[in-house]
Design a protein around this motif. Sequence first.
Motif, PDB file in Angstrom:
ATOM      1  N   THR A 150       0.563  -1.510  -0.496  1.00 55.03           N
ATOM      2  CA  THR A 150      -0.001  -0.092   0.040  1.00 55.03           C
ATOM      3  C   THR A 150       0.483   1.154   0.198  1.00 55.03           C
ATOM      4  O   THR A 150       1.577   1.267   0.937  1.00 55.03           O
ATOM      5  CB  THR A 150      -1.446   0.339   1.290  1.00 55.03           C
ATOM      6  OG1 THR A 150      -1.701  -1.396   1.293  1.00 55.03           O
ATOM      7  CG2 THR A 150      -2.016   1.326   1.252  1.00 55.03           C
ATOM      8  N   HIS A 151       1.060   2.030  -0.751  1.00 55.12           N
ATOM      9  CA  HIS A 151       1.792   2.899  -1.214  1.00 55.12           C
ATOM     10  C   HIS A 151       1.514   4.188  -0.977  1.00 55.12           C
ATOM     11  O   HIS A 151       0.222   4.544  -1.191  1.00 55.12           O
ATOM     12  CB  HIS A 151       2.513   3.258  -2.980  1.00 55.12           C
ATOM     13  CG  HIS A 151       2.722   4.304  -2.729  1.00 55.12           C
ATOM     14  ND1 HIS A 151       4.176   4.859  -2.002  1.00 55.12           N
ATOM     15  CD2 HIS A 151       2.481   5.600  -4.104  1.00 55.12           C
ATOM     16  CE1 HIS A 151       4.693   5.868  -3.088  1.00 55.12           C
ATOM     17  NE2 HIS A 151       3.439   6.589  -3.887  1.00 55.12           N
ATOM     18  N   PRO A 152       1.665   5.539   0.066  1.00 58.70           N
ATOM     19  CA  PRO A 152       0.800   6.501   0.495  1.00 58.70           C
ATOM     20  C   PRO A 152       1.527   7.539  -0.073  1.00 58.70           C
ATOM     21  O   PRO A 152       3.566   8.110  -0.053  1.00 58.70           O
ATOM     22  CB  PRO A 152       1.837   6.209   2.220  1.00 58.70           C
ATOM     23  CG  PRO A 152       2.988   5.874   1.791  1.00 58.70           C
ATOM     24  CD  PRO A 152       2.778   4.408   0.952  1.00 58.70           C
ATOM     25  N   PRO A 153       0.735   7.956  -1.239  1.00 58.00           N
ATOM     26  CA  PRO A 153       1.309   9.108  -1.831  1.00 58.00           C
ATOM     27  C   PRO A 153       1.535  10.523  -1.418  1.00 58.00           C
ATOM     28  O   PRO A 153       0.914  10.494  -0.335  1.00 58.00           O
ATOM     29  CB  PRO A 153       0.546   9.203  -2.914  1.00 58.00           C
ATOM     30  CG  PRO A 153      -1.391   8.738  -2.220  1.00 58.00           C
ATOM     31  CD  PRO A 153      -0.196   7.688  -1.504  1.00 58.00           C
ATOM     32  N   LEU A 154       2.354  11.138  -1.436  1.00 59.50           N
ATOM     33  CA  LEU A 154       2.486  12.968  -0.957  1.00 59.50           C
ATOM     34  C   LEU A 154       0.872  13.495  -1.072  1.00 59.50           C
ATOM     35  O   LEU A 154       1.038  14.176   0.239  1.00 59.50           O
ATOM     36  CB  LEU A 154       3.581  13.475  -2.132  1.00 59.50           C
ATOM     37  CG  LEU A 154       4.773  13.255  -2.058  1.00 59.50           C
ATOM     38  CD1 LEU A 154       5.352  13.748  -3.151  1.00 59.50           C
ATOM     39  CD2 LEU A 154       5.398  13.082  -1.281  1.00 59.50           C
ATOM     40  N   GLN A 208      -1.714  12.120  -0.103  1.00 61.90           N
ATOM     41  CA  GLN A 208      -2.638  10.514   0.564  1.00 61.90           C
ATOM     42  C   GLN A 208      -4.003  11.588   0.983  1.00 61.90           C
ATOM     43  O   GLN A 208      -4.867  10.888   0.723  1.00 61.90           O
ATOM     44  CB  GLN A 208      -2.161  10.372   1.697  1.00 61.90           C
ATOM     45  CG  GLN A 208      -2.598   9.444   2.168  1.00 61.90           C
ATOM     46  CD  GLN A 208      -2.047   8.382   2.914  1.00 61.90           C
ATOM     47  OE1 GLN A 208      -0.736   8.513   3.371  1.00 61.90           O
ATOM     48  NE2 GLN A 208      -2.301   7.027   3.021  1.00 61.90           N
ATOM     49  N   ALA A 209      -4.016  12.844   1.585  1.00 63.50           N
ATOM     50  CA  ALA A 209      -5.547  13.228   1.825  1.00 63.50           C
ATOM     51  C   ALA A 209      -6.475  13.238   0.241  1.00 63.50           C
ATOM     52  O   ALA A 209      -7.323  13.114   0.418  1.00 63.50           O
ATOM     53  CB  ALA A 209      -5.458  14.452   2.222  1.00 63.50           C
ATOM     54  N   ILE A 210      -5.631  13.751  -0.823  1.00 55.81           N
ATOM     55  CA  ILE A 210      -6.773  14.099  -2.088  1.00 55.81           C
ATOM     56  C   ILE A 210      -6.245  12.764  -2.788  1.00 55.81           C
ATOM     57  O   ILE A 210      -7.425  11.987  -3.308  1.00 55.81           O
ATOM     58  CB  ILE A 210      -6.260  15.184  -2.992  1.00 55.81           C
ATOM     59  CG1 ILE A 210      -6.369  16.327  -2.456  1.00 55.81           C
ATOM     60  CG2 ILE A 210      -6.696  15.413  -4.161  1.00 55.81           C
ATOM     61  CD1 ILE A 210      -5.060  17.008  -3.038  1.00 55.81           C
ATOM     62  N   LEU A 211      -5.667  12.014  -2.700  1.00 51.61           N
ATOM     63  CA  LEU A 211      -5.445  10.969  -4.256  1.00 51.61           C
ATOM     64  C   LEU A 211      -6.033   9.508  -3.056  1.00 51.61           C
ATOM     65  O   LEU A 211      -6.273   8.339  -4.110  1.00 51.61           O
ATOM     66  CB  LEU A 211      -4.301  10.655  -4.069  1.00 51.61           C
ATOM     67  CG  LEU A 211      -3.510  11.639  -4.657  1.00 51.61           C
ATOM     68  CD1 LEU A 211      -2.064  11.567  -6.074  1.00 51.61           C
ATOM     69  CD2 LEU A 211      -4.529  12.228  -6.357  1.00 51.61           C
ATOM     70  N   GLY A 212      -5.621   9.756  -1.567  1.00 59.86           N
ATOM     71  CA  GLY A 212      -5.754   8.188  -0.750  1.00 59.86           C
ATOM     72  C   GLY A 212      -4.686   6.878  -1.040  1.00 59.86           C
ATOM     73  O   GLY A 212      -3.934   7.367  -1.992  1.00 59.86           O
ATOM     74  N   SER A 213      -4.666   6.084  -0.762  1.00 59.30           N
ATOM     75  CA  SER A 213      -3.406   5.108  -0.627  1.00 59.30           C
ATOM     76  C   SER A 213      -3.377   4.240  -1.571  1.00 59.30           C
ATOM     77  O   SER A 213      -4.816   3.936  -2.062  1.00 59.30           O
ATOM     78  CB  SER A 213      -3.640   4.278   0.213  1.00 59.30           C
ATOM     79  OG  SER A 213      -3.457   4.503   1.676  1.00 59.30           O
ATOM     80  N   LEU A 214      -2.788   3.826  -2.361  1.00 64.96           N
ATOM     81  CA  LEU A 214      -2.544   3.348  -3.675  1.00 64.96           C
ATOM     82  C   LEU A 214      -2.315   1.502  -3.346  1.00 64.96           C
ATOM     83  O   LEU A 214      -1.104   1.207  -3.148  1.00 64.96           O
ATOM     84  CB  LEU A 214      -1.577   3.656  -4.916  1.00 64.96           C
ATOM     85  CG  LEU A 214      -2.300   5.216  -5.093  1.00 64.96           C
ATOM     86  CD1 LEU A 214      -1.577   5.879  -6.155  1.00 64.96           C
ATOM     87  CD2 LEU A 214      -3.605   4.887  -5.738  1.00 64.96           C
ATOM     88  N   SER A 215      -2.732   0.714  -3.664  1.00 65.54           N
ATOM     89  CA  SER A 215      -2.628  -0.877  -3.290  1.00 65.54           C
ATOM     90  C   SER A 215      -2.160  -1.663  -4.873  1.00 65.54           C
ATOM     91  O   SER A 215      -2.559  -0.792  -5.924  1.00 65.54           O
ATOM     92  CB  SER A 215      -3.311  -2.020  -2.701  1.00 65.54           C
ATOM     93  OG  SER A 215      -3.528  -1.397  -1.909  1.00 65.54           O
TER      94      SER A 215
END
Length: 184
Positions: free
Chosen positions: A146-150, A152-159
Amino acid sequence: MSPAARMLARLRRDRAGIAATEFALILPVMVLMLVGMAEVFGLVQAYGKALSAAQVVSDLTSRADSQSTASMNGIVTGAQRVLDPLPSGADRLGIRVASVGISSAGQPVQLWTYSWGGAAPAVAIGDAAGLAPNGQSVIMVTLRYTHPPLLQAILGSLSLNHSVVSRPRLVRLIPFNGSTGTLP
């Protein structure tokens, strides 16, 4: 010429402040592009590292003549080092390893499984059909990162999900904690 017309003509000729206005209009677009490039770079890096971590788990598992819970935990630590400097705790990383044997009838049979961390995708046992001769096995690994983008509040986490298969190198069936499982 009226005073209002003279004032408009003077404003049309005045070029002071145009560069600052153009910069103010272009700056948000430039910042958005910079953040977008950083997000894409981070995602590409996470994808490559997660794939490498899955390959490391599969390779190290298949190189041994036997595995135990302790040795598998050490292999997971190796996968976490591959992911460095990305966060790779149990909340972000899930690994599932399965030894899948091929029966005398050519059907895949799960011999043993090992799981660590967050919910890794289930191993698709049926995908092992035809990957090894009857009476032998393959090591199948699924990994979810589970990647935490910069943003994250907007994009959410990406699996990111990866699956890797390896053939054992030293033995036909790798025992786990002393048992190879039952192969019909």
